[in-house]
Design a protein around this motif. Structure first.
Motif, PDB file in Angstrom:
ATOM      1  N   ASN A  72      33.938  11.857  -8.818  1.00  0.00           N
ATOM      2  CA  ASN A  72      34.256  10.433  -8.734  1.00  0.00           C
ATOM      3  C   ASN A  72      33.955   9.914  -7.336  1.00  0.00           C
ATOM      4  O   ASN A  72      33.997  10.666  -6.364  1.00  0.00           O
ATOM      5  N   THR A  73      33.675   8.614  -7.238  1.00  0.00           N
ATOM      6  CA  THR A  73      33.443   7.973  -5.950  1.00  0.00           C
ATOM      7  C   THR A  73      34.527   6.923  -5.738  1.00  0.00           C
ATOM      8  O   THR A  73      34.853   6.163  -6.651  1.00  0.00           O
ATOM      9  N   TYR A  74      35.067   6.900  -4.511  1.00  0.00           N
ATOM     10  CA  TYR A  74      36.133   5.971  -4.162  1.00  0.00           C
ATOM     11  C   TYR A  74      35.796   5.268  -2.856  1.00  0.00           C
ATOM     12  O   TYR A  74      35.174   5.856  -1.978  1.00  0.00           O
ATOM     13  N   GLU A  75      36.257   4.031  -2.735  1.00  0.00           N
ATOM     14  CA  GLU A  75      36.106   3.282  -1.494  1.00  0.00           C
ATOM     15  C   GLU A  75      37.435   3.336  -0.751  1.00  0.00           C
ATOM     16  O   GLU A  75      38.504   3.205  -1.354  1.00  0.00           O
ATOM     17  N   PHE A  91      46.067  15.178 -12.667  1.00  0.00           N
ATOM     18  CA  PHE A  91      45.969  14.712 -14.046  1.00  0.00           C
ATOM     19  C   PHE A  91      45.786  13.205 -14.133  1.00  0.00           C
ATOM     20  O   PHE A  91      45.761  12.637 -15.209  1.00  0.00           O
ATOM     21  N   ASP A  92      45.654  12.552 -12.974  1.00  0.00           N
ATOM     22  CA  ASP A  92      45.392  11.112 -12.933  1.00  0.00           C
ATOM     23  C   ASP A  92      44.604  10.798 -11.666  1.00  0.00           C
ATOM     24  O   ASP A  92      45.176  10.442 -10.638  1.00  0.00           O
ATOM     25  N   ARG A 122      40.671  13.293 -14.901  1.00  0.00           N
ATOM     26  CA  ARG A 122      41.484  14.446 -14.529  1.00  0.00           C
ATOM     27  C   ARG A 122      40.642  15.460 -13.790  1.00  0.00           C
ATOM     28  O   ARG A 122      39.450  15.584 -14.025  1.00  0.00           O
ATOM     29  N   SER A 123      41.292  16.222 -12.925  1.00  0.00           N
ATOM     30  CA  SER A 123      40.622  17.306 -12.222  1.00  0.00           C
ATOM     31  C   SER A 123      40.275  18.404 -13.223  1.00  0.00           C
ATOM     32  O   SER A 123      41.120  18.828 -14.006  1.00  0.00           O
ATOM     33  N   ALA A 179      46.280  24.487 -16.170  1.00  0.00           N
ATOM     34  CA  ALA A 179      47.618  24.056 -16.562  1.00  0.00           C
ATOM     35  C   ALA A 179      47.773  23.780 -18.048  1.00  0.00           C
ATOM     36  O   ALA A 179      48.867  23.868 -18.572  1.00  0.00           O
ATOM     37  N   LEU A 180      46.718  23.447 -18.740  1.00  0.00           N
ATOM     38  CA  LEU A 180      46.835  23.098 -20.147  1.00  0.00           C
ATOM     39  C   LEU A 180      46.709  24.298 -21.079  1.00  0.00           C
ATOM     40  O   LEU A 180      46.717  24.140 -22.285  1.00  0.00           O
TER      41      LEU A 180
END
Length: 125
Positions: A29-32, A49-50, A75-76, A83-84
């Protein structure tokens, strides 16, 4: 302890270097982030998870949360795989917190365990 504070205890942390455009990448993912952080190394705190919400820290100072520019993974992948294990699948568009995941694991274990009762003589039925 409030639920929000309890959830903070389980956040994951990773460091990233902010590029010259003020963006960071995490798990595809890319974030600013805040423009004051350009070319600096920051700590990201997040619920694996978010991935729609990332806290941004530079040392002890918290900045505004990172804004998703391109959110390919909600989710990672590392966390979801580990975890699942043994927990019923969750729809991809549903978000999960660590506490919700723990509750689902508890419920899954409860429904798969055999209930046993002891009679007067100590025999198990």
């Amino acid at each position: 302890m409030p639920l929000v504070d309890l959830n903070e205890l389980f956040l994951w942390e990773e460091t990233r270097k902010v590029d010259k455009t003020g963006c960071i990448r995490l798990d595809g993912n890319t974030y600013e982030v805040d423009s004051d952080l350009v070319r600096r190394t920051v700590t990201l705190r997040y619920d694996p998870f978010d991935l729609s919400e990332l806290q941004v820290w530079d040392g002890e100072q918290q900045y505004a949360d990172a804004v998703p520019v391109e959110l390919n993974n909600k989710r990672s992948r590392k966390a979801a795989a580990a975890a699942l294990d043994g927990v019923p699948e969750t729809p991809a568009d549903e978000t999960l917190s660590f506490l919700a995941l723990a509750e689902r694991k508890r419920q899954a274990a409860w429904t798969t365990e055999e209930l046993r009762f002891t009679g007067k003589g100590g025999d198990v039925r």
